[in-house]
Design a protein around this motif. Sequence first.
Motif, PDB file in Angstrom:
ATOM      1  N   SER A 186       0.610  -1.199   0.080  1.00 43.65           N
ATOM      2  CA  SER A 186      -0.186  -0.160   0.098  1.00 43.65           C
ATOM      3  C   SER A 186       0.753   1.235  -0.147  1.00 43.65           C
ATOM      4  O   SER A 186       0.502   2.329  -0.889  1.00 43.65           O
ATOM      5  CB  SER A 186      -1.001  -0.174   1.076  1.00 43.65           C
ATOM      6  N   VAL A 187       1.795   1.314   0.844  1.00 44.37           N
ATOM      7  CA  VAL A 187       2.668   2.487   1.007  1.00 44.37           C
ATOM      8  C   VAL A 187       3.550   2.690   0.008  1.00 44.37           C
ATOM      9  O   VAL A 187       3.816   3.698  -0.767  1.00 44.37           O
ATOM     10  CB  VAL A 187       3.504   2.411   2.273  1.00 44.37           C
ATOM     11  N   VAL A 209       1.742   4.131  -3.024  1.00 44.42           N
ATOM     12  CA  VAL A 209       1.352   5.668  -2.629  1.00 44.42           C
ATOM     13  C   VAL A 209       2.653   6.341  -3.322  1.00 44.42           C
ATOM     14  O   VAL A 209       2.455   7.430  -4.108  1.00 44.42           O
ATOM     15  CB  VAL A 209       1.234   5.908  -1.392  1.00 44.42           C
ATOM     16  N   PRO A 235      -4.139   3.001  -2.230  1.00 43.93           N
ATOM     17  CA  PRO A 235      -4.045   4.448  -2.215  1.00 43.93           C
ATOM     18  C   PRO A 235      -5.118   5.207  -2.594  1.00 43.93           C
ATOM     19  O   PRO A 235      -5.489   6.343  -2.021  1.00 43.93           O
ATOM     20  CB  PRO A 235      -2.763   4.473  -3.114  1.00 43.93           C
ATOM     21  N   ARG A 279      -7.282   7.826  -0.214  1.00 39.73           N
ATOM     22  CA  ARG A 279      -7.327   9.449  -0.737  1.00 39.73           C
ATOM     23  C   ARG A 279      -8.637   9.553  -0.776  1.00 39.73           C
ATOM     24  O   ARG A 279      -9.183  10.860  -0.352  1.00 39.73           O
ATOM     25  CB  ARG A 279      -6.877   9.634  -2.086  1.00 39.73           C
ATOM     26  N   HIS A 287      -0.071  13.815   1.064  1.00 35.97           N
ATOM     27  CA  HIS A 287       0.756  12.510   1.232  1.00 35.97           C
ATOM     28  C   HIS A 287       1.037  12.080   2.836  1.00 35.97           C
ATOM     29  O   HIS A 287       1.156  10.970   3.202  1.00 35.97           O
ATOM     30  CB  HIS A 287       2.027  12.677   0.439  1.00 35.97           C
ATOM     31  N   VAL A 341      -2.375  10.327   3.918  1.00 36.42           N
ATOM     32  CA  VAL A 341      -2.488   9.197   3.053  1.00 36.42           C
ATOM     33  C   VAL A 341      -1.234   7.962   3.568  1.00 36.42           C
ATOM     34  O   VAL A 341      -1.595   6.976   3.775  1.00 36.42           O
ATOM     35  CB  VAL A 341      -2.202   9.316   1.569  1.00 36.42           C
ATOM     36  N   LEU A 342      -0.186   8.529   3.784  1.00 37.17           N
ATOM     37  CA  LEU A 342       1.018   7.644   4.200  1.00 37.17           C
ATOM     38  C   LEU A 342       0.976   7.009   5.723  1.00 37.17           C
ATOM     39  O   LEU A 342       1.245   5.947   6.136  1.00 37.17           O
ATOM     40  CB  LEU A 342       2.232   8.369   4.021  1.00 37.17           C
ATOM     41  N   ALA A 367      -2.450   4.437   4.825  1.00 36.22           N
ATOM     42  CA  ALA A 367      -2.560   3.390   3.832  1.00 36.22           C
ATOM     43  C   ALA A 367      -1.821   2.152   4.277  1.00 36.22           C
ATOM     44  O   ALA A 367      -2.379   1.065   4.106  1.00 36.22           O
ATOM     45  CB  ALA A 367      -1.805   3.947   2.668  1.00 36.22           C
TER      46      ALA A 367
END
Length: 364
Positions: free
Chosen positions: A98-99, A102, A293, A297, A304, A307-308, A311
């Motif tokens: 996942s990361v 992103v 990702p 979002r 980010h 999100v980071l 995620a």
Amino acid sequence: MARDVLSAAPSRSVRLSEAGRARLALILLVLSAGLVVSVLAGIALGPAVVPLGDVVRYLLAALTGGGIGADEVTGYSIVWNVRAPRVLLAAVVGAGLSVVGVAIQALVRNALADPFVLGVSSGASVGATAVVVFGLFASLGVYALSVAAFLGALGATALVYLAARGPLGMTPLRLVLIGVALAYGFQALMSVLVFLSPNGQAARTVLFWLLGSLGSATWQSLPPVTVGVLVTIVLLMRHARALDVLSLGDETAASLGTDAAAVRRGLFLLTAMATGLIVAVSGAIAFVGLVLPHMVRMVVGSSHRRVLAVAPVAGAVFMVWVDLLARTLFAPEELPLGVLTALVGVPVFVVLIRRRGYLFGGGK
């Protein structure tokens, strides 16, 4: 009155910022609780169901050195030696995919990018296929497949890097095109290896690995990939603002004082190494790094940093449940993980495309 309006604007901005942080904290709290529940459920459920109370007791006994009854050795072995490392590895792999997804979507500024678009996984597949077909690195025993896959990933990374370099550095389009082209080349080489194999079962073994599997998870396989994923998350979080700027384009990045070429080069090496570590222990699991990702979002916006933060936890929860379904739907047979992630990822991705108002890579 104008002065009153101006003085009120900052306080309103602060309130909105505080509300956003509180919402993010709540999301992380819910997902973290969900991850704990998911891990316990993943350990308890399977072809042989272990009561949740026994799961907790066995885990505590293993962690604290406590004792268990002689009639509980089988249940303890299932929980600690078989399921616990597999479920934890599923969480780490889901978080990592996942990361990295992103980061790569920001790296190449492409909403369709995922951890495998740069050809790294295909290179890892060639290494793994060489082990299955010809028995390379046999002296390494159970680690032969992982070591060969990681070396294949490193080789693919070097080739993509050298081929993608140009007078202007590694531009997003050049990186994607070189990665996709070399991925096809690696897949062709892998097909030749399988075709020349003297082992009739090689094709089935290679195909299962290519679609993803955590069946070989052990406690020994956890530390390298866990450390790699954690380092990747920390480094990406530290450079979250650079990812925001990179997503706006190289010219905008330069005007804001960011060296896009240097950031892209560092991101490429970091994500390639992380992808190689993940693929070496799990095979190529599609759609996780592509869809997660975008789903995150939709919930937290395009920043980010947010999100980071979300995620990895969301990806870990998702992968634990995918792995649980893979080993229980048709027990005692096990489904490749990539089959289930595709069954989930394809319709979700289509819904995202058709969702009015959603801009890929740009939040809501």
